[in-house]
Motif scaffolding. Sequence first.
Motif, short mmCIF file in Angstrom:
data_model
loop_
_atom_site.label_atom_id
_atom_site.label_comp_id
_atom_site.label_asym_id
_atom_site.label_seq_id
_atom_site.Cartn_x
_atom_site.Cartn_y
_atom_site.Cartn_z
N PHE A 1 0.84 -1.21 0.00
CA PHE A 1 0.00 0.00 0.00
C PHE A 1 0.88 1.26 0.00
O PHE A 1 0.61 2.22 -0.73
CB PHE A 1 -0.93 -0.01 1.21
CG PHE A 1 -1.82 1.19 1.29
CD1 PHE A 1 -2.84 1.38 0.37
CD2 PHE A 1 -1.64 2.14 2.29
CE1 PHE A 1 -3.66 2.49 0.44
CE2 PHE A 1 -2.45 3.25 2.36
CZ PHE A 1 -3.47 3.43 1.44
N MET A 2 1.93 1.27 0.82
CA MET A 2 2.83 2.41 0.84
C MET A 2 3.55 2.58 -0.50
O MET A 2 3.75 3.70 -0.98
CB MET A 2 3.85 2.25 1.98
CG MET A 2 3.25 2.35 3.38
SD MET A 2 2.42 3.94 3.67
CE MET A 2 3.81 5.05 3.55
N LEU B 1 2.34 1.74 -3.34
CA LEU B 1 1.34 2.28 -4.26
C LEU B 1 1.20 3.79 -4.09
O LEU B 1 1.12 4.54 -5.07
CB LEU B 1 0.00 1.58 -4.02
CG LEU B 1 -1.17 2.05 -4.89
CD1 LEU B 1 -0.89 1.76 -6.36
CD2 LEU B 1 -2.46 1.37 -4.44
N LEU B 2 1.19 4.25 -2.84
CA LEU B 2 1.07 5.67 -2.59
C LEU B 2 2.27 6.45 -3.15
O LEU B 2 2.11 7.49 -3.79
CB LEU B 2 0.95 5.94 -1.08
CG LEU B 2 -0.38 5.58 -0.42
CD1 LEU B 2 -0.32 5.90 1.08
CD2 LEU B 2 -1.52 6.34 -1.07
N VAL B 3 3.48 5.94 -2.90
CA VAL B 3 4.67 6.60 -3.41
C VAL B 3 4.66 6.62 -4.94
O VAL B 3 4.97 7.65 -5.57
CB VAL B 3 5.94 5.90 -2.87
CG1 VAL B 3 7.18 6.46 -3.56
CG2 VAL B 3 6.04 6.08 -1.37
N PHE C 1 2.05 6.58 -6.87
CA PHE C 1 1.03 7.53 -7.30
C PHE C 1 1.55 8.97 -7.23
O PHE C 1 1.33 9.78 -8.13
CB PHE C 1 -0.22 7.37 -6.43
CG PHE C 1 -1.27 8.40 -6.70
CD1 PHE C 1 -2.07 8.31 -7.82
CD2 PHE C 1 -1.47 9.46 -5.82
CE1 PHE C 1 -3.04 9.26 -8.08
CE2 PHE C 1 -2.43 10.41 -6.07
CZ PHE C 1 -3.22 10.32 -7.20
N LEU C 2 2.26 9.30 -6.13
CA LEU C 2 2.80 10.65 -5.99
C LEU C 2 3.86 10.93 -7.05
O LEU C 2 3.93 12.03 -7.59
CB LEU C 2 3.37 10.84 -4.59
CG LEU C 2 2.34 10.92 -3.46
CD1 LEU C 2 3.03 11.00 -2.11
CD2 LEU C 2 1.43 12.12 -3.66
N SER D 1 2.08 11.46 -10.32
CA SER D 1 1.40 12.76 -10.30
C SER D 1 2.38 13.89 -10.50
O SER D 1 2.13 14.84 -11.25
CB SER D 1 0.65 12.94 -8.97
OG SER D 1 -0.33 11.95 -8.81
#
Length: 200
Positions: A16-17, A19-21, A23-24, A27
């Motif tokens: 999950f972490m 995935l967040l990194v 995504f950032l 972006s």
Amino acid sequence: RKIVDLTLQSSTAHSFMGLLVSFLIVSRCTVSYKRFMRIRNYLSEVYRCSREIVQHACVYTYDGVHASTEAPAWRSDVAYRTIILLRLTMDTLRWSSEDRDHWERPYQPRKSSSHSSHRAMISAELAQLAHGSRTEADENFRAPLLFSFLLREVVMKHPVALGYKMPVNEYRDLMGFITSFNQAFHGFRSIIFTPYPFPL
């Protein structure tokens, strides 16, 4: 401090972490690419408008019926001020990375001192209208706006130089190109003075 346990106990949390990194990062790359393309489009626009101003000024006053001894000088003045406006805009955009000094120094008047005194008079009048002291960034980014005014001024003085008044649609085209140039410059300015969002 044993207030809350932030330990990741499972591989799902790590995924999950990750995935967040990811995504950032995506972006940030997307935002950077969009900003790059916007700047590229604005750059193309200022060059296009500069060419259009000079070419239209020459073509609209090429007619031999209205030939005037002052017409070549007027066309030359329009071209010269357009080139100075474009070069000054590029210097303004490089100001933040090169830390240039005041913008007036590299630009010496081409003709007699009357142009210099006239510009000094306009600068003094505009300084009186200021609401306070300007920073060096304000002063640098104000320069292209002042020179676009001087370019508009010489365009609207065409009846004196040419000996006749151009049709309204012709000098309106010239003024429209200057306006498009200014719109692109304001686009540059908005990008430069708008930082990335803090989370990104």
